[in-house]
Write a protein that holds these residues in place. Sequence first.
Motif: not given
Length: 220
Positions: A162, A173-174, A177-179
């Motif tokens: 992060y 993390s991706r 954030s991108q579900s």
Amino acid sequence: MEILTFISDNLHVIGARALEHISIVFVAVSIAIATAVPIGIAITQSKTAADAVLYLASIMITVPSIALFGLMIPLLSPLGHGIGYVPAVIAVILYSQLPIIRNTYTAIANVDPALREAATGMGMSTGQRLRQVEIPLAVPVIMAGVRTAVVMNIGVTAIAAYIGAGGLGTFISRGISQSDPRQLITGALAVSLLAIAADLLLALVQWLLTSKGIKGGASR
């Protein structure tokens, strides 16, 4: 099947992120060993100092990792390292202090007084006794602290994604954030496997560094 396909198609990326992850943990824990072991040895000379140092180290480990990474940004930004590799390494160094200092202190403090007296009776100086008797006896317990620090900080380093430090946490993390559950599960699985592999490798190193006398006593 989608997850297996994703992993298969991105093996080279996973490998690169794993190397970034290992680099952060290896450098940070190596520095932590170089600082924490001498501190752990030094505080055996004073119960007051030991209590103070262990208390401060305990406070540090209670700080949430995401908060500590956030604090690094304003502190290191004037030096040009507010995000990325450097703050991640510093945070992991701080988190590694408690288990290594505590185990070093405990191991040295609990060396059999009779062995110290025997070493002194043989004419050893304090430094010689430390190097030739106390530290070799303390190695298994010190290494147990190192193992704890490494396994714990493999997980902590995942949060460093992060602040742009890279590593396997990038997938997590991706994924959030991108579900995208494929990236999330891939990252979590890779971090877990890395922690298990590191613990097994360090267990072998611990065994190799343990003196033959201790191994023999344990086997009887």
